[in-house]
Write a protein that holds these residues in place. Structure first.
Motif, PDB file in Angstrom:
ATOM      1  N   PRO A 220      43.697  21.732  29.840  1.00 41.31           N
ATOM      2  CA  PRO A 220      43.235  20.633  28.995  1.00 41.31           C
ATOM      3  C   PRO A 220      42.829  21.103  27.598  1.00 41.31           C
ATOM      4  O   PRO A 220      42.305  22.196  27.429  1.00 41.31           O
ATOM      5  N   TYR A 223      40.758  18.866  20.728  1.00 35.63           N
ATOM      6  CA  TYR A 223      40.427  19.161  19.325  1.00 35.63           C
ATOM      7  C   TYR A 223      41.378  20.185  18.719  1.00 35.63           C
ATOM      8  O   TYR A 223      41.708  20.105  17.539  1.00 35.63           O
TER       9      TYR A 223
ATOM     10  N   ARG B  66      34.579  15.796  15.965  1.00 37.95           N
ATOM     11  CA  ARG B  66      35.366  15.524  17.173  1.00 37.95           C
ATOM     12  C   ARG B  66      35.379  16.705  18.135  1.00 37.95           C
ATOM     13  O   ARG B  66      35.499  16.502  19.345  1.00 37.95           O
ATOM     14  N   GLY B  67      35.221  17.912  17.622  1.00 34.79           N
ATOM     15  CA  GLY B  67      35.075  19.064  18.511  1.00 34.79           C
ATOM     16  C   GLY B  67      33.794  18.958  19.326  1.00 34.79           C
ATOM     17  O   GLY B  67      33.747  19.335  20.498  1.00 34.79           O
ATOM     18  N   GLU B  70      34.272  16.478  22.149  1.00 31.11           N
ATOM     19  CA  GLU B  70      34.939  17.135  23.274  1.00 31.11           C
ATOM     20  C   GLU B  70      33.938  18.011  24.032  1.00 31.11           C
ATOM     21  O   GLU B  70      33.901  18.022  25.266  1.00 31.11           O
ATOM     22  N   PHE B  94      38.246   7.866  21.315  1.00 32.26           N
ATOM     23  CA  PHE B  94      38.356   9.331  21.456  1.00 32.26           C
ATOM     24  C   PHE B  94      37.664   9.832  22.715  1.00 32.26           C
ATOM     25  O   PHE B  94      38.186  10.674  23.428  1.00 32.26           O
ATOM     26  N   GLU B  97      39.799   9.192  25.615  1.00 29.55           N
ATOM     27  CA  GLU B  97      40.961  10.073  25.675  1.00 29.55           C
ATOM     28  C   GLU B  97      40.563  11.485  26.125  1.00 29.55           C
ATOM     29  O   GLU B  97      41.232  12.105  26.953  1.00 29.55           O
ATOM     30  N   ILE B  98      39.460  11.973  25.569  1.00 26.49           N
ATOM     31  CA  ILE B  98      39.000  13.315  25.951  1.00 26.49           C
ATOM     32  C   ILE B  98      38.673  13.346  27.444  1.00 26.49           C
ATOM     33  O   ILE B  98      39.096  14.243  28.172  1.00 26.49           O
ATOM     34  N   TYR B 102      40.529  15.678  30.515  1.00 25.86           N
ATOM     35  CA  TYR B 102      39.822  16.631  31.366  1.00 25.86           C
ATOM     36  C   TYR B 102      39.681  16.122  32.801  1.00 25.86           C
ATOM     37  O   TYR B 102      38.935  16.678  33.590  1.00 25.86           O
TER      38      TYR B 102
END
Lengths: 367, 367
Positions: A220, A223, B66-67, B70, B94, B97-98, B102
């Motif tokens: 997975p 980013y 955005r990191g 996640e 987002f 989606e993240i 995972y």
């Protein structure tokens, strides 16, 4: 004590940042979707290619170097993939740890920080691991000063269906690197070493073999997804996914311009000869180059065993307090009794001489 | 056309960067393991607490926002965990989606970018998902201008064994946020919005309930591992794991000092009244505030439907070419016919007035 801004950073990265790089970074208030930014980003990514030795597109990753190391694993592999990690330094060990966290089958090789890669032994290891997917290796490991023989390792992997993933964080930009010619599959560098910029930005390049592996990877990621970055940087008006760290791009853009003006070969020669000179002079002062008896020492960082009667703290504090020079201690088992001096990027002969003179002064005063 | 550096960024982040922040960032050549850097980092992390409304330690994450989004998922959850994602904007989507990437079981709610959270409907959704682990939500979604009711949502989650994870990237620092009092479990912000700095650095805070979830999370992570960051920032001489983006820390350090000097409440009032004023004036010029009829509009960004006969490109190009003002177009389905104007951080009433005057000029000339 001198202010932090005034210290000469003789550390193995971050390192000295030229004034024009500082200025370019501090003034980079442009928007990351503006045309001038696209032009700057495009110039930077082109300008980096000769330092990677590649014609492949360079991918900016919005992390420091270690985030890009993780991204190399998550973008190329799947759970259970067998990986061979050359661990002759702290950062070599990172690849192994990341691989394990993501469920790859990691074999650690050359796990002493004093051990160079022995190629015939490496061949045996490669042959002993069924379906080996990749070898990970650090080119110049700043924890040990070892320079690993990437060209020779690539000669082994390129004949086989094995990827070679190279952390070139403290080498690319400072040391000859021929991604295309040698047949390296993935290479990584970062902003704060030979690229003499502020920390926080990394760059990665993949060849076709690596992009093929990327297509089947199931680990997975979000980013740092390489294929999204590739899409963004290959647009007519290049950008990056998400909000680009504009001030860091501006810094590296200026730094690469400076390195290009100096000439790649001249930069490499400067690093090489400055490193050799530093080691020679330090040896004469009783600081043993460490690890001893290597075939190749990194042109960007040197480790020394401090003379009897001194600690690494003594040397580090003395240089900082009396001479405004900041050097690093050893890492891991080498914290006590070892120092590391960086000589990459904008470090000049005069900086090396200033450092040697400061060490001499310390030995005289304290001796 | 004006140079990129001279444009007034009326975008929803990155936004205008005060000169002293630019200067602090460009001069931050200190080493990330030096004492002066530790002092600066410590001051910054303390200074951020009132803007988060927390006494918990703030964790710097070496990524953009955005990191860190996640990282919030990978640090707290395991495969199969049921998550409810409020998706009334691009950035809300987002999280969903993240989570899916995972392997979490994601339920998307309020998936129209024009839809505010309806609390009784949210309660029904919560009750309909067995073993719901968390709700994710964006406080101020810059893609839509919606301000979600975090306090009210937290009132629902804090009574239950459900985590509330809030993206406060374009709210924290600009809009009242009471992490502790409201009972939010995880909140995220980033450097380039209300914190009026260069992009590339994020900040996260967790409460005890979130740290408890962190202990049982099995999703893979390395670079953004919260417990390692916590260890580093709570040392007597705080630092961060790996090489800290020093110039970005220096920028936010200076910016938080400026915001603190102005006074948190004054900053919040300024955003609120500037936003309301902009919307009122733009409405009079025929730009409809969008989405229409919201209960709450974000004090940091406003979206408008452009009048008949114009495109978003027309408006954007005119403002850039003739007035040196850079605004954003809509995102997703709102690319054509919609513009977004940011009014956070260092944007002052005079900047708002300059923007309104420029729009007026455009309508006069082109009309």
């Amino acid at each position: 004590m001198l202010g932090a801004q005034d210290l000469l950073l003789m550390t193995p990265g971050p390192t000295k940042i030229p004034p024009s790089v500082q200025k370019a970074s501090g003034q980079a208030t442009m928007h990351h979707r503006s045309k001038p930014f696209a032009i700057m980003l495009g110039e930077l990514l082109e300008g980096l290619k000769p330092f990677f030795g590649t014609s492949q597109p360079i991918l900016p990753v919005h992390t420091t170097g270690r985030g890009a190391m993780e991204a190399a694993i998550t973008n190329l592999f799947s759970q259970g993939d067998p990986i061979l990690s050359i661990c002759n330094g702290k950062f070599g060990g990172f690849f192994a740890e990341i691989g394990e966290r993501y469920g790859c089958q990691v074999t650690r090789a050359f796990a002493s920080w004093e051990e160079e890669v022995e190629l015939s032994q490496l061949v045996k290891l490669i042959d002993s691991i069924p379906d080996l997917k990749a070898i990970t290796v650090v080119h110049s490991d700043t924890s040990s000063g070892i320079l690993n023989p990437i060209e020779q390792i690539a000669a082994l992997t390129k004949k086989r269906d094995i990827l070679l993933i190279v952390d070139g964080i403290s080498s690319i930009g400072s040391v000859p690197f021929e991604f295309d010619k040698w047949g390296v599959d993935v290479a990584i560098t970062a902003s704060q070493k030979g690229l003499m910029s502020f920390p926080g930005l990394a760059f990665v390049v993949l060849n076709d073999k690596a992009w093929k592996a990327e297509q089947t990877s199931t680990l997975p990621k979000f980013y740092t997804e390489f294929k999204e970055i590739l899409k963004s940087v290959t647009k007519p008006k290049p950008d990056t996914p998400g909000t680009t760290p504009v001030s860091l791009v501006a810094a590296v853009h200026e730094a690469v311009k400076l390195l290009t003006l100096e000439g790649k070969e001249n930069v490499f020669k400067r690093m090489e000869s400055n490193g050799a000179y530093l080691r020679q002079e330090m040896n004469q002062l009783g600081f043993q180059t460490y690890p001893p008896n290597l075939i190749e020492y990194s042109p960007t960082v040197s480790m020394f065993k401090v003379p009897e009667g001194y600690t690494s703290n003594d040397i580090q504090s003395f240089l900082q307090q009396h001479h405004g020079i900041f050097i690093a201690k050893g890492l891991g088992n080498y914290k006590d009794g070892f120092i590391r001096i960086g000589h990459m990027g904008d470090i000049r002969l005069s900086d090396i001489e200033r450092t040697i003179a400061a060490v001499k002064d310390g030995l005289t005063r304290e001796g």
